[in-house]
Design a protein around this motif. Sequence first.
Motif, PDB file in Angstrom:
ATOM      1  N   LEU A  10       0.587 -42.841 -13.387  1.00 24.65           N
ATOM      2  CA  LEU A  10       1.215 -42.457 -12.119  1.00 24.65           C
ATOM      3  C   LEU A  10       1.760 -41.030 -12.213  1.00 24.65           C
ATOM      4  O   LEU A  10       1.572 -40.207 -11.299  1.00 24.65           O
ATOM      5  CB  LEU A  10       2.342 -43.423 -11.782  1.00 24.65           C
ATOM      6  N   ARG A  11       2.422 -40.725 -13.316  1.00 21.22           N
ATOM      7  CA  ARG A  11       2.974 -39.373 -13.509  1.00 21.22           C
ATOM      8  C   ARG A  11       1.862 -38.321 -13.459  1.00 21.22           C
ATOM      9  O   ARG A  11       2.029 -37.246 -12.871  1.00 21.22           O
ATOM     10  CB  ARG A  11       3.719 -39.326 -14.845  1.00 21.22           C
ATOM     11  N   ALA A  12       0.705 -38.619 -14.056  1.00 18.61           N
ATOM     12  CA  ALA A  12      -0.422 -37.681 -14.052  1.00 18.61           C
ATOM     13  C   ALA A  12      -0.922 -37.451 -12.632  1.00 18.61           C
ATOM     14  O   ALA A  12      -1.276 -36.319 -12.251  1.00 18.61           O
ATOM     15  CB  ALA A  12      -1.556 -38.216 -14.927  1.00 18.61           C
ATOM     16  N   VAL A  13      -0.955 -38.521 -11.832  1.00 19.19           N
ATOM     17  CA  VAL A  13      -1.418 -38.390 -10.438  1.00 19.19           C
ATOM     18  C   VAL A  13      -0.445 -37.517  -9.654  1.00 19.19           C
ATOM     19  O   VAL A  13      -0.848 -36.603  -8.904  1.00 19.19           O
ATOM     20  CB  VAL A  13      -1.564 -39.773  -9.789  1.00 19.19           C
ATOM     21  N   VAL A  14       0.869 -37.785  -9.839  1.00 16.83           N
ATOM     22  CA  VAL A  14       1.885 -37.053  -9.072  1.00 16.83           C
ATOM     23  C   VAL A  14       1.896 -35.578  -9.456  1.00 16.83           C
ATOM     24  O   VAL A  14       1.955 -34.686  -8.599  1.00 16.83           O
ATOM     25  CB  VAL A  14       3.266 -37.691  -9.293  1.00 16.83           C
ATOM     26  N   THR A  15       1.839 -35.294 -10.749  1.00 15.87           N
ATOM     27  CA  THR A  15       1.912 -33.886 -11.191  1.00 15.87           C
ATOM     28  C   THR A  15       0.646 -33.110 -10.855  1.00 15.87           C
ATOM     29  O   THR A  15       0.699 -31.890 -10.634  1.00 15.87           O
ATOM     30  CB  THR A  15       2.168 -33.810 -12.716  1.00 15.87           C
ATOM     31  N   SER A  16      -0.522 -33.790 -10.818  1.00 12.04           N
ATOM     32  CA  SER A  16      -1.774 -33.084 -10.509  1.00 12.04           C
ATOM     33  C   SER A  16      -2.060 -33.062  -9.013  1.00 12.04           C
ATOM     34  O   SER A  16      -2.883 -32.261  -8.548  1.00 12.04           O
ATOM     35  CB  SER A  16      -2.955 -33.726 -11.240  1.00 12.04           C
ATOM     36  N   GLY A  17      -1.440 -33.952  -8.251  1.00  9.39           N
ATOM     37  CA  GLY A  17      -1.573 -33.932  -6.802  1.00  9.39           C
ATOM     38  C   GLY A  17      -2.689 -34.788  -6.242  1.00  9.39           C
ATOM     39  O   GLY A  17      -2.803 -34.934  -5.028  1.00  9.39           O
ATOM     40  N   SER A  18      -3.556 -35.352  -7.094  1.00 11.97           N
ATOM     41  CA  SER A  18      -4.635 -36.195  -6.594  1.00 11.97           C
ATOM     42  C   SER A  18      -5.124 -37.130  -7.679  1.00 11.97           C
ATOM     43  O   SER A  18      -4.947 -36.873  -8.874  1.00 11.97           O
ATOM     44  CB  SER A  18      -5.811 -35.355  -6.080  1.00 11.97           C
ATOM     45  N   VAL A  19      -5.756 -38.225  -7.253  1.00  7.31           N
ATOM     46  CA  VAL A  19      -6.319 -39.183  -8.199  1.00  7.31           C
ATOM     47  C   VAL A  19      -7.464 -38.545  -8.963  1.00  7.31           C
ATOM     48  O   VAL A  19      -7.607 -38.729 -10.173  1.00  7.31           O
ATOM     49  CB  VAL A  19      -6.805 -40.442  -7.453  1.00  7.31           C
ATOM     50  N   THR A  20      -8.288 -37.755  -8.243  1.00  5.01           N
ATOM     51  CA  THR A  20      -9.458 -37.137  -8.883  1.00  5.01           C
ATOM     52  C   THR A  20      -9.031 -36.175  -9.991  1.00  5.01           C
ATOM     53  O   THR A  20      -9.579 -36.189 -11.097  1.00  5.01           O
ATOM     54  CB  THR A  20     -10.297 -36.382  -7.846  1.00  5.01           C
ATOM     55  N   ALA A  21      -8.031 -35.345  -9.709  1.00  8.09           N
ATOM     56  CA  ALA A  21      -7.559 -34.386 -10.712  1.00  8.09           C
ATOM     57  C   ALA A  21      -6.925 -35.105 -11.903  1.00  8.09           C
ATOM     58  O   ALA A  21      -7.136 -34.719 -13.065  1.00  8.09           O
ATOM     59  CB  ALA A  21      -6.560 -33.421 -10.089  1.00  8.09           C
ATOM     60  N   ALA A  22      -6.160 -36.155 -11.611  1.00 11.91           N
ATOM     61  CA  ALA A  22      -5.533 -36.917 -12.699  1.00 11.91           C
ATOM     62  C   ALA A  22      -6.603 -37.554 -13.568  1.00 11.91           C
ATOM     63  O   ALA A  22      -6.495 -37.564 -14.807  1.00 11.91           O
ATOM     64  CB  ALA A  22      -4.601 -37.980 -12.120  1.00 11.91           C
ATOM     65  N   ALA A  23      -7.659 -38.098 -12.937  1.00  6.20           N
ATOM     66  CA  ALA A  23      -8.744 -38.725 -13.692  1.00  6.20           C
ATOM     67  C   ALA A  23      -9.411 -37.701 -14.605  1.00  6.20           C
ATOM     68  O   ALA A  23      -9.725 -37.998 -15.769  1.00  6.20           O
ATOM     69  CB  ALA A  23      -9.757 -39.349 -12.740  1.00  6.20           C
ATOM     70  N   ARG A  24      -9.625 -36.516 -14.089  1.00  2.00           N
ATOM     71  CA  ARG A  24     -10.273 -35.474 -14.877  1.00  2.00           C
ATOM     72  C   ARG A  24      -9.387 -35.079 -16.076  1.00  2.00           C
ATOM     73  O   ARG A  24      -9.875 -34.918 -17.185  1.00  2.00           O
ATOM     74  CB  ARG A  24     -10.548 -34.255 -13.984  1.00  2.00           C
ATOM     75  N   ASN A  25      -8.089 -34.967 -15.842  1.00  2.86           N
ATOM     76  CA  ASN A  25      -7.170 -34.569 -16.914  1.00  2.86           C
ATOM     77  C   ASN A  25      -7.025 -35.659 -17.987  1.00  2.86           C
ATOM     78  O   ASN A  25      -6.877 -35.362 -19.172  1.00  2.86           O
ATOM     79  CB  ASN A  25      -5.796 -34.239 -16.347  1.00  2.86           C
ATOM     80  N   LEU A  26      -7.084 -36.919 -17.533  1.00  3.01           N
ATOM     81  CA  LEU A  26      -6.898 -38.035 -18.465  1.00  3.01           C
ATOM     82  C   LEU A  26      -8.188 -38.465 -19.145  1.00  3.01           C
ATOM     83  O   LEU A  26      -8.160 -39.206 -20.131  1.00  3.01           O
ATOM     84  CB  LEU A  26      -6.302 -39.245 -17.720  1.00  3.01           C
ATOM     85  N   GLY A  27      -9.319 -38.016 -18.600  1.00  2.00           N
ATOM     86  CA  GLY A  27     -10.602 -38.456 -19.133  1.00  2.00           C
ATOM     87  C   GLY A  27     -10.998 -39.830 -18.642  1.00  2.00           C
ATOM     88  O   GLY A  27     -11.769 -40.540 -19.300  1.00  2.00           O
ATOM     89  N   TYR A  28     -10.446 -40.258 -17.498  1.00  2.00           N
ATOM     90  CA  TYR A  28     -10.768 -41.547 -16.889  1.00  2.00           C
ATOM     91  C   TYR A  28     -11.681 -41.314 -15.685  1.00  2.00           C
ATOM     92  O   TYR A  28     -11.890 -40.186 -15.244  1.00  2.00           O
ATOM     93  CB  TYR A  28      -9.498 -42.257 -16.390  1.00  2.00           C
ATOM     94  N   THR A  29     -12.157 -42.404 -15.110  1.00  2.00           N
ATOM     95  CA  THR A  29     -12.852 -42.319 -13.814  1.00  2.00           C
ATOM     96  C   THR A  29     -11.791 -42.449 -12.724  1.00  2.00           C
ATOM     97  O   THR A  29     -10.743 -43.061 -12.940  1.00  2.00           O
ATOM     98  CB  THR A  29     -13.878 -43.437 -13.662  1.00  2.00           C
ATOM     99  N   PRO A  30     -12.038 -41.891 -11.538  1.00  2.00           N
ATOM    100  CA  PRO A  30     -11.073 -42.027 -10.440  1.00  2.00           C
ATOM    101  C   PRO A  30     -10.769 -43.487 -10.109  1.00  2.00           C
ATOM    102  O   PRO A  30      -9.627 -43.821  -9.793  1.00  2.00           O
ATOM    103  CB  PRO A  30     -11.765 -41.313  -9.275  1.00  2.00           C
ATOM    104  N   SER A  31     -11.794 -44.352 -10.193  1.00  2.70           N
ATOM    105  CA  SER A  31     -11.561 -45.766  -9.864  1.00  2.70           C
ATOM    106  C   SER A  31     -10.617 -46.400 -10.886  1.00  2.70           C
ATOM    107  O   SER A  31      -9.776 -47.241 -10.538  1.00  2.70           O
ATOM    108  CB  SER A  31     -12.887 -46.527  -9.818  1.00  2.70           C
ATOM    109  N   ALA A  32     -10.754 -46.007 -12.174  1.00  2.00           N
ATOM    110  CA  ALA A  32      -9.874 -46.558 -13.211  1.00  2.00           C
ATOM    111  C   ALA A  32      -8.433 -46.130 -12.956  1.00  2.00           C
ATOM    112  O   ALA A  32      -7.495 -46.924 -13.102  1.00  2.00           O
ATOM    113  CB  ALA A  32     -10.327 -46.099 -14.592  1.00  2.00           C
ATOM    114  N   VAL A  33      -8.223 -44.870 -12.543  1.00  2.58           N
ATOM    115  CA  VAL A  33      -6.878 -44.391 -12.244  1.00  2.58           C
ATOM    116  C   VAL A  33      -6.300 -45.155 -11.057  1.00  2.58           C
ATOM    117  O   VAL A  33      -5.144 -45.590 -11.080  1.00  2.58           O
ATOM    118  CB  VAL A  33      -6.892 -42.874 -11.965  1.00  2.58           C
ATOM    119  N   SER A  34      -7.128 -45.324 -10.023  1.00  2.00           N
ATOM    120  CA  SER A  34      -6.666 -46.057  -8.839  1.00  2.00           C
ATOM    121  C   SER A  34      -6.273 -47.475  -9.203  1.00  2.00           C
ATOM    122  O   SER A  34      -5.273 -48.022  -8.701  1.00  2.00           O
ATOM    123  CB  SER A  34      -7.757 -46.063  -7.762  1.00  2.00           C
TER     124      SER A  34
END
Length: 297
Positions: A10-34
């Motif tokens: 959740l913190r990664a999503v909030v700091t990056s501003g989007s699920v897609t950006a958080a997924a890219r930073n974490l090395g996950y897929t957007p669906s996994a982050v969601s």
Amino acid sequence: MLDVRRMQVLRAVVTSGSVTAAARNLGYTPSAVSQQVAALEKQAGVALLERVGRGVQPTAAGRLLTEHAAAIGKQVAEAETALADLRAGRTGHLSIRYFATAGAALVAPALARLRRDHPGVRVDLKLIDPEDPLPEVKQGRADLAIVVRPGGGHSEGIRLVHLLDDPYRAVLPRGHRLAVKRVLDLADLADEPWVGNEWPAGPCLEVVLDACAAAGFSPNFVVESEDYATAQGFVAAGLGISLMPRMGLGNRHPGVVVRKVRKPQPIRPICAAVRESSPAEPALRGLLDALREAAAQ
């Protein structure tokens, strides 16, 4: 109970501003982050994100959990750093027990080296005469104890690391008839009055009594003392002779002479006692190495 890993997502999503950006930073897929955020919302029982344009922003609950996630992340990072320092021997705590004559000869130089090599390690140092320190080591209240163990003695759960053999010397009044000899047979002292230097009795007295028995006699103690300095005073006054370990004769009374003894020569083995289950931490290994070095010198 809230899942800490999901809070970090959740913190990664909030700091990056989007699920897609958080997924890219974490090395996950957007669906996994969601999925992780949805599972956290289910645990929290409240919405954590709201969509704004092409991105997302946190709700009040989302901001709250993001702040806590940041604090947790900082604490975890600090814990990892502290653990790395402990593993490397940069920090830590050692509890040491020792007897008086081992203090100056062994413990002091060993601690000086430990302080040089591991300056961040705290040391709890305690004199244990006349108590037996092994129970403290066994129960984890002490990490290491300096002990005298005649015959190598064994205690379950304890590992003994031999440091040195400390030979006994005959201590005579200056002008005593036996002082003309450079080396005495132990039997030469059989008919002398003796000054004891260990009260209450402990392993050092056991060493003396066993040696005297091997020489065919039992010493006649006419005076008892608790320490070597006082015992030397009694000897100097002509009250008797004594046997004292070499390490106990650092401060010699001017009224006594010291002679080597043989047939047999009493020797007290000095060991470091540690728990067999003690982890091989750098600070404890460093202390043992320093004690061996001090003993060798």
